[in-house]
Design a protein around this motif. Sequence first.
Motif, PDB file in Angstrom:
ATOM      1  N   LEU A  48      -7.073   5.169  -3.984  1.00 36.76           N
ATOM      2  CA  LEU A  48      -6.531   4.012  -4.423  1.00 36.76           C
ATOM      3  C   LEU A  48      -6.993   2.807  -3.946  1.00 36.76           C
ATOM      4  O   LEU A  48      -7.412   2.657  -2.686  1.00 36.76           O
ATOM      5  CB  LEU A  48      -5.000   3.840  -3.682  1.00 36.76           C
ATOM      6  CG  LEU A  48      -4.148   2.916  -3.814  1.00 36.76           C
ATOM      7  CD1 LEU A  48      -3.664   2.599  -5.290  1.00 36.76           C
ATOM      8  CD2 LEU A  48      -2.821   3.080  -2.944  1.00 36.76           C
ATOM      9  N   GLN A  53       0.734   4.016  -3.057  1.00 38.41           N
ATOM     10  CA  GLN A  53       0.395   5.359  -2.649  1.00 38.41           C
ATOM     11  C   GLN A  53       1.534   6.312  -3.035  1.00 38.41           C
ATOM     12  O   GLN A  53       1.318   7.531  -3.631  1.00 38.41           O
ATOM     13  CB  GLN A  53       0.231   5.647  -1.195  1.00 38.41           C
ATOM     14  CG  GLN A  53      -0.418   6.856  -0.975  1.00 38.41           C
ATOM     15  CD  GLN A  53      -1.794   7.209  -1.594  1.00 38.41           C
ATOM     16  OE1 GLN A  53      -2.882   6.285  -1.303  1.00 38.41           O
ATOM     17  NE2 GLN A  53      -1.900   8.181  -2.474  1.00 38.41           N
ATOM     18  N   ARG A  97       0.806  -1.091  -0.003  1.00 40.74           N
ATOM     19  CA  ARG A  97       0.105   0.033  -0.012  1.00 40.74           C
ATOM     20  C   ARG A  97       0.967   1.246  -0.046  1.00 40.74           C
ATOM     21  O   ARG A  97       0.451   2.171  -0.546  1.00 40.74           O
ATOM     22  CB  ARG A  97      -1.179   0.051   1.214  1.00 40.74           C
ATOM     23  CG  ARG A  97      -1.885   1.297   1.175  1.00 40.74           C
ATOM     24  CD  ARG A  97      -3.220   0.993   0.670  1.00 40.74           C
ATOM     25  NE  ARG A  97      -4.071   2.007   0.647  1.00 40.74           N
ATOM     26  CZ  ARG A  97      -5.121   2.069  -0.188  1.00 40.74           C
ATOM     27  NH1 ARG A  97      -5.463   1.109  -0.879  1.00 40.74           N
ATOM     28  NH2 ARG A  97      -5.966   3.072  -0.022  1.00 40.74           N
ATOM     29  N   ASP A  98       1.761   1.402   0.790  1.00 41.43           N
ATOM     30  CA  ASP A  98       2.868   2.526   0.814  1.00 41.43           C
ATOM     31  C   ASP A  98       3.534   2.965  -0.316  1.00 41.43           C
ATOM     32  O   ASP A  98       3.810   3.937  -1.004  1.00 41.43           O
ATOM     33  CB  ASP A  98       3.875   2.516   1.733  1.00 41.43           C
ATOM     34  CG  ASP A  98       4.757   1.360   1.893  1.00 41.43           C
ATOM     35  OD1 ASP A  98       4.446   0.182   1.570  1.00 41.43           O
ATOM     36  OD2 ASP A  98       5.746   1.610   2.649  1.00 41.43           O
ATOM     37  N   ASP A 131       0.859   9.225  -5.829  1.00 44.66           N
ATOM     38  CA  ASP A 131       0.940  10.761  -5.513  1.00 44.66           C
ATOM     39  C   ASP A 131       2.199  11.241  -6.498  1.00 44.66           C
ATOM     40  O   ASP A 131       1.989  12.404  -6.848  1.00 44.66           O
ATOM     41  CB  ASP A 131       1.698  10.663  -4.138  1.00 44.66           C
ATOM     42  CG  ASP A 131       0.814  10.485  -3.008  1.00 44.66           C
ATOM     43  OD1 ASP A 131      -0.455  10.509  -3.203  1.00 44.66           O
ATOM     44  OD2 ASP A 131       1.205  10.017  -1.837  1.00 44.66           O
TER      45      ASP A 131
END
Length: 138
Positions: free
Chosen positions: A137, A111, A107-108, A115
Amino acid sequence: MSQIDKVLYTGRTTTTGGRNGTARSDDGRLDILLAPPGAAGNGTNPEQLFAAGWSACFIGAMGLAAAQLKVALPKDTGVHAEVDLGTGTGGYFLQARLSISLPGLPRDTAQAIVDNAHANCPYSKATRGNIGVTLALL
């Protein structure tokens, strides 16, 4: 306003008849019927074309962002774009939602890719501060 130092590509189209007409590119690769949103029959509309262009560009920007992070985009990466045409005080306006799918990525990491893509995608830059945009997302 940003200025281009080097033109990489110029898309050229001619549209006749507005929302009840046709649009054709100078190289003949695009030749479509246009129709107002919700109209019966054949034809697309500017909102669908904008959604398609933005989502394709956004995936390209995510590819660049992923390369910077030294990760590969999943083969089934997808962007579902919705562009609303509506009215408000002062006339007609657009707003948009991009739902982004990067299956299999942490997930990070996903993201960070989203971004970066939103910061650098030319469509995102063009709309920033001009229309309401929501990113999700999945």
